[in-house]
Design an enzyme around this catalytic site. Structure first.
Site, PDB file in Angstrom:
ATOM      1  CD  GLU A 115      -2.687   1.233   2.552  1.00  0.00           C
ATOM      2  OE1 GLU A 115      -3.743   1.887   2.529  1.00  0.00           O
ATOM      3  OE2 GLU A 115      -2.269   0.641   3.567  1.00  0.00           O
TER       4      GLU A 115
ATOM      5  CE  LYS B 208      -7.597   1.622   3.477  1.00  0.00           C
ATOM      6  NZ  LYS B 208      -6.288   2.001   4.072  1.00  0.00           N
TER       7      LYS B 208
ATOM      8  CB  CYS C 253      -4.620  -1.311   4.144  1.00  0.00           C
ATOM      9  SG  CYS C 253      -3.677  -1.371   5.708  1.00  0.00           S
TER      10      CYS C 253
END
Length: 300
Positions: A45, A118, A155
């Protein structure tokens, strides 16, 4: 049942200072992965620099760039040079005042196969991402590539079974997580171990519950906090614990890294998911008629 084997590589790295330095190292690491036969390469990431979300500063927005942009040009050329599918993670500037934490997938010819923004954005000491990132608006849609349908998440998404499930229900053949996770160096060793083990266990659970391989690529190294002089919680920086891994569809380890920079190589049998889902038919037995309350924040 015949095998459909996919050689994969995860580039687990530390921050080398800035985007140019980090991308130069990534180019070397991807070349190493390609020489090892990898056809799919996953990066960590926000690989272009430090994990800047340890504090809130408007100056950090200068790191963001458009997609397509300079980094996608460079990464696309890298994918084309080695004939690989490459999964990257960038700070996207969509418009003035509108930014995302975005994974970009490149095809073997260097073109952009798709992107994922995300969806789950944390806001905790040391991880002040809500200041920087607007939650994604592209949904949980797998990205079709020449090596398969990739369910790319990022993540904090890794803690949410709903995200993995929705990717699986949309036909993803693998789940991929570029991530940046670590502990506060001042935490007791027992707490550090619990955190890392919970992280690994969450990925193993996604693999088992969905009958899919899981690839998770983390960064390594200590990154000091810009808040160190102020002394709040989290000011000791983050020790990124690495431990990138590749799992099979029953949660079995196919490869696991330690805490140092490395290129983790593994072979994934994509056909194995078919076999596992035949003996563990979780999708068949889901009670979709009884799950309406999942759309509530909490059942009061």
């Amino acid at each position: 049942m015949n095998k459909r084997t996919l050689p994969v590589a995860l580039v687990q790295e530390r921050n080398h200072g800035d985007a140019n330095a980090n991308l130069s190292v990534i180019e070397q690491r991807v070349a190493e992965a390609a020489r090892s036969g990898a056809r799919l390469v996953l990066l960590q990431e926000l690989h272009n620099g430090c994990y800047f979300c340890q504090h809130e500063s408007v100056d950090e927005f200068d790191l963001a760039e458009p997609i397509p942009g300079p980094s996608t040009d460079r990464l696309g050329a890298l994918a084309r040079e080695h004939g690989i599918v490459l999964v990257s993670s960038l700070f996207e500037r969509r418009a003035a005042g509108l930014y995302h934490n975005t994974a970009v997938v490149f095809e073997q010819d260097g073109s952009i196969a798709g992107k994922y923004r995300k969806m789950h954005i944390p806001d905790d000491p040391g991880f002040y991402e809500k200041f920087y990132f607007t939650p994604g608006d592209l949904g949980f849609e797998p990205i079709d590539t020449s090596v398969g349908r990739l369910g790319v998440l990022v993540c904090w998404d890794q803690w949410y079974p709903e995200a993995a499930r929705l990717m699986a229900l949309a036909g993803a053949e693998l789940l991929l997580y570029p991530t940046a996770i670590g502990w506060d160096p001042s935490d007791a060793q027992a707490e550090k171990t619990r955190q890392r083990d919970a992280w690994v266990l969450s990925h193993r659970g996604h693999a088992v519950a969905n009958g899919l391989p899981v690839l998770s690529c983390n960064r390594v190294g200590h990154e000091p906090s810009p808040l160190a002089a102020e002394g709040p919680v989290g000011a000791g920086g983050i020790e990124f614990w690495g431990n990138s891994h590749v799992l099979g569809p029953q949660g079995e380890f196919l490869a696991e890294a330690g805490t140092e920079a490395t290129v983790l190589i593994a072979e994934v049998d994509l056909q194995r998911s078919e076999h596992v889902r035949r003996i563990w038919p979780f999708l068949r037995d889901r009670r979709i008629d009884a799950y309406g309350d999942l759309l509530k924040r909490y059942r009061d």
